[in-house]
Design an enzyme around this catalytic site. Structure first.
Site, PDB file in Angstrom:
ATOM      1  N   LYS A   1       0.835  -1.212   0.000  1.00  0.00           N
ATOM      2  CA  LYS A   1       0.000   0.000   0.000  1.00  0.00           C
ATOM      3  C   LYS A   1       0.867   1.258   0.000  1.00  0.00           C
ATOM      4  CE  LYS A   1      -4.275  -1.673   0.296  1.00  0.00           C
ATOM      5  NZ  LYS A   1      -4.457  -2.600  -0.763  1.00  0.00           N
TER       6      LYS A   1
ATOM      7  N   LYS B   1      -2.959 -11.398  -7.389  1.00  0.00           N
ATOM      8  CA  LYS B   1      -4.264 -11.890  -6.912  1.00  0.00           C
ATOM      9  C   LYS B   1      -5.399 -11.034  -7.476  1.00  0.00           C
ATOM     10  CE  LYS B   1      -4.564  -9.156  -2.778  1.00  0.00           C
ATOM     11  NZ  LYS B   1      -5.316  -8.895  -1.597  1.00  0.00           N
TER      12      LYS B   1
ATOM     13  N   LYS C   1     -10.411  -6.240  -5.414  1.00  0.00           N
ATOM     14  CA  LYS C   1     -11.662  -5.496  -5.544  1.00  0.00           C
ATOM     15  C   LYS C   1     -11.528  -4.240  -6.382  1.00  0.00           C
ATOM     16  CE  LYS C   1     -13.691  -6.272  -1.086  1.00  0.00           C
ATOM     17  NZ  LYS C   1     -12.595  -5.947  -0.181  1.00  0.00           N
TER      18      LYS C   1
HETATM   19  P1  TYM Z   1     -10.538  -7.983   1.913  1.00  0.00           P
HETATM   20  O1  TYM Z   1     -11.719  -7.083   2.017  1.00  0.00           O
HETATM   21  O2  TYM Z   1      -9.420  -7.569   1.035  1.00  0.00           O
HETATM   22  O3  TYM Z   1     -10.983  -9.415   1.456  1.00  0.00           O
HETATM   23  C1  TYM Z   1     -12.016 -10.145   2.105  1.00  0.00           C
HETATM   24  C2  TYM Z   1     -11.681 -11.620   2.101  1.00  0.00           C
HETATM   25  O4  TYM Z   1     -11.477 -12.085   0.756  1.00  0.00           O
HETATM   26  C3  TYM Z   1     -10.229 -12.764   0.662  1.00  0.00           C
HETATM   27  N1  TYM Z   1      -9.623 -12.524  -0.663  1.00  0.00           N
HETATM   28  C4  TYM Z   1      -9.092 -13.469  -1.430  1.00  0.00           C
HETATM   29  N2  TYM Z   1      -8.963 -14.793  -1.246  1.00  0.00           N
HETATM   30  C5  TYM Z   1      -8.386 -15.502  -2.243  1.00  0.00           C
HETATM   31  N3  TYM Z   1      -7.951 -14.954  -3.402  1.00  0.00           N
HETATM   32  C6  TYM Z   1      -8.054 -13.625  -3.626  1.00  0.00           C
HETATM   33  N4  TYM Z   1      -7.652 -13.090  -4.777  1.00  0.00           N
HETATM   34  C7  TYM Z   1      -8.644 -12.823  -2.609  1.00  0.00           C
HETATM   35  N5  TYM Z   1      -8.905 -11.489  -2.493  1.00  0.00           N
HETATM   36  C8  TYM Z   1      -9.502 -11.334  -1.288  1.00  0.00           C
HETATM   37  C9  TYM Z   1      -9.373 -12.174   1.758  1.00  0.00           C
HETATM   38  O5  TYM Z   1      -8.334 -13.060   2.130  1.00  0.00           O
HETATM   39  C10 TYM Z   1     -10.393 -11.954   2.854  1.00  0.00           C
HETATM   40  O6  TYM Z   1     -10.576 -13.144   3.587  1.00  0.00           O
HETATM   41  N6  TYM Z   1      -7.930  -7.150   6.110  1.00  0.00           N
HETATM   42  C11 TYM Z   1      -9.110  -7.811   5.566  1.00  0.00           C
HETATM   43  C12 TYM Z   1     -10.401  -7.407   6.252  1.00  0.00           C
HETATM   44  C13 TYM Z   1     -10.413  -7.616   7.715  1.00  0.00           C
HETATM   45  C14 TYM Z   1     -10.423  -8.859   8.404  1.00  0.00           C
HETATM   46  C15 TYM Z   1     -10.436  -8.538   9.772  1.00  0.00           C
HETATM   47  C16 TYM Z   1     -10.438 -10.176   7.965  1.00  0.00           C
HETATM   48  C17 TYM Z   1     -10.403  -6.628   8.658  1.00  0.00           C
HETATM   49  N7  TYM Z   1     -10.419  -7.195   9.870  1.00  0.00           N
HETATM   50  C18 TYM Z   1     -10.458  -9.549  10.757  1.00  0.00           C
HETATM   51  C19 TYM Z   1     -10.445 -11.180   8.952  1.00  0.00           C
HETATM   52  C20 TYM Z   1     -10.449 -10.854  10.293  1.00  0.00           C
HETATM   53  C21 TYM Z   1      -9.214  -7.455   4.100  1.00  0.00           C
HETATM   54  O7  TYM Z   1      -8.736  -6.465   3.665  1.00  0.00           O
HETATM   55  O8  TYM Z   1      -9.977  -8.324   3.376  1.00  0.00           O
END
Ligand code: TYM
Length: 334
Positions: free
Chosen positions: A115, A197, A200
Site C-alpha cells: 500500500k 491476486k 476489488k
Molecule cells: P478484503 O476485504 O481484502 O478481502 C475479504 C476476504 O477475501 C479474501 N480474498 C481473497 N482470497 C483468495 N484470493 C483472492 N484473490 C482474494 N482477495 C480477497 C481475503 O483473504 C479476505 O478473507 N484485512 C481484511 C479485512 C479484515 C479482516 C479482519 C479479515 C479486517 N479485519 C479480521 C479477517 C479478520 C481485508 O482487507 O480483506
C-alpha cells in the site's frame, strides 16, 4: 446462538464489488461455518479509511456488500453480521494492542509495503497499524478461527503474536486464533492475466465480480491470458494457466476438469474450448447470486435491520471481552 461452540470471526472491506477471490477465499467457508460455529462476520468500514478517505459512498457500498454476502450464502439467522463502526469496543482494544505492536514489525508487513508503494502520498498511521486494528477485530470476540484467503495469512500470524504478548503480560484472556479454510490450503485466486491476486479495486477486466452480467463474464474469460499450449507432456503449468484450471476446479464438474487436465498433459489442449466451458460454468454459478443480491438491494430497510440486530449481538460479545481486558490491565478503579 448455542453456547459452547467455538467462535469464528472474519471481515471484508467495503471498498468495491465482491469478486471470485472474496467468494472462494472467504465467503464459501463462512457460509459453511455458520452452521457449525458461533460466527461473527463484519464489514470492515474503519479499515477502508486507510485507503479510501472519501466516505460519500460508504453507506451504499456497505449495504451492497451485505446484500452480496447474503446472496452468496450467509444466513443472518445463523450468524451475526455487523458493521465494524457499530462496535466502539474495538478501538479501545486496538489502543491496548498498539502498545504491544512494534514499529519494526508493522513496517515489515507485506500489505503495508504494498500500500505504501501504491499510495506514497498517503502513508498514514492507520495504514501502518492496520494489522493491529485487524487483531482487535478478531480478539474482541475471543475468536478461535478466522476464515480468510491466503493474502491475510500474515495478518493472522501477527494477531497470534499480539494475543500471546497480551496473555503473557496480563493474563490468559485470548485464545490464540488460527487462519482457517475447509480446503487443504488457504485459497489464492489469481487475476485473469495471472499477474497477481484478483482484487476489488484494481484491474476490472481481470477480475470477475459476483455482479457481472453473463456477457461480461464471457468476455472477461475469453480474453484471459493463455499461450500456444505445452510442447512437452506433463509440463508444469504457467501461473496464468494454473489460475484458469483453479477456476475450472471450483465451478465445473470433476469430469470436465479431468478432461482438460488430460488434454494439457498430452499437449492437445485447446484453450478456446476450455475458456468457453469455464465461461458457461461460471455463469451458471454467478447468475443466481447476482439475481438474489439485486433483489436484496431493493430493500435497504431490511439490510439496515440485519445490521442493527448484528450490532447488538456483536456489542454484547465485545463488551464482555473488554471487561475482562480492562480487569486484566487493572483499569478498574471503582
Ligand atoms: P478484503 O476485504 O481484502 O478481502 C475479504 C476476504 O477475501 C479474501 N480474498 C481473497 N482470497 C483468495 N484470493 C483472492 N484473490 C482474494 N482477495 C480477497 C481475503 O483473504 C479476505 O478473507 N484485512 C481484511 C479485512 C479484515 C479482516 C479482519 C479479515 C479486517 N479485519 C479480521 C479477517 C479478520 C481485508 O482487507 O480483506
Amino acid at each position: 446462538m448455542e453456547k459452547n461452540k467455538e467462535i469464528v470471526l472474519s471481515g471484508i472491506r467495503p471498498t468495491g464489488f465482491l469478486h471470485l477471490g472474496n467468494y472462494f477465499g472467504a465467503l464459501k467457508n463462512w457460509s459453511r461455518m455458520q452452521y457449525e460455529y458461533d460466527c461473527y462476520f463484519f464489514i470492515a468500514d474503519w479499515h477502508s479509511l486507510t485507503t479510501h478517505a472519501d466516505t460519500s459512498e460508504l453507506r451504499l457500498n456497505t449495504r451492497r456488500l451485505v446484500s452480496e454476502l447474503i446472496a452468496g450464502g450467509l444466513d443472518p439467522g445463523k450468524c451475526t453480521i455487523y458493521a465494524q463502526s457499530d462496535i466502539p469496543e474495538i478501538p479501545e482494544l486496538y489502543l491496548y494492542l498498539n502498545m504491544l505492536a512494534y514499529k519494526g514489525e508493522l513496517e515489515k508487513t507485506v500489505t503495508f509495503k504494498d500500500k505504501a508503494r501504491q499510495q506514497p502520498e498517503n502513508i498514514n498511521a492507520g495504514l501502518l497499524t492496520y494489522p493491529v486494528l485487524q487483531a482487535a477485530d478478531i480478539l474482541i470476540h475471543r475468536a478461535h478461527y478466522v476464515p480468510v484467503g491466503k493474502d491475510q495469512e500474515q495478518h493472522i500470524e501477527m494477531t497470534r503474536n499480539f494475543a500471546e504478548r497480551f496473555n503473557h503480560r496480563y493474563g490468559e484472556i485470548f485464545p490464540i486464533p488460527r487462519a482457517f479454510s475447509y480446503s487443504k490450503d488457504l485459497v489464492k485466486i489469481l487475476s485473469l492475466d495471472g499477474s497477481g491476486k484478483m482484487s476489488k479495486s484494481e484491474q476490472q477486466m481481470n477480475t470477475i465480480y459476483l455482479s457481472d452480467e453473463d456477457a461480461l463474464i464471457t468476455r472477461k474469460i475469453m480474453k484471459a491470458k493463455t499461450d500456444q499450449g505445452p510442447t512437452a507432456p506433463n509440463s508444469k503449468k504457467p501461473e496464468y494457466i494454473q489460475g484458469l484450471f483453479t477456476l475450472l476446479g471450483l465451478v465445473s464438474s470433476p469430469e470436465i476438469l479431468a478432461g482438460f487436465e488430460y488434454d494439457f498433459n498430452h499437449c492437445h489442449i485447446r484453450y478456446g474450448d476450455m475458456k468457453k466451458q469455464l465461461a458457461e460454468d461460471m455463469i451458471r454459478f454467478i447468475s443466481p447470486i447476482r439475481g438474489k443480491a439485486a433483489a436484496l438491494q431493493n430493500d435497504p430497510a431490511q439490510i439496515d435491520e440485519i445490521l442493527a440486530i448484528g450490532a447488538e449481538k456483536a456489542r454484547k460479545s465485545a463488551a464482555a471481552t473488554l471487561l475482562e481486558v480492562r480487569k486484566a490491565l487493572g483499569f478498574k478503579y471503582h
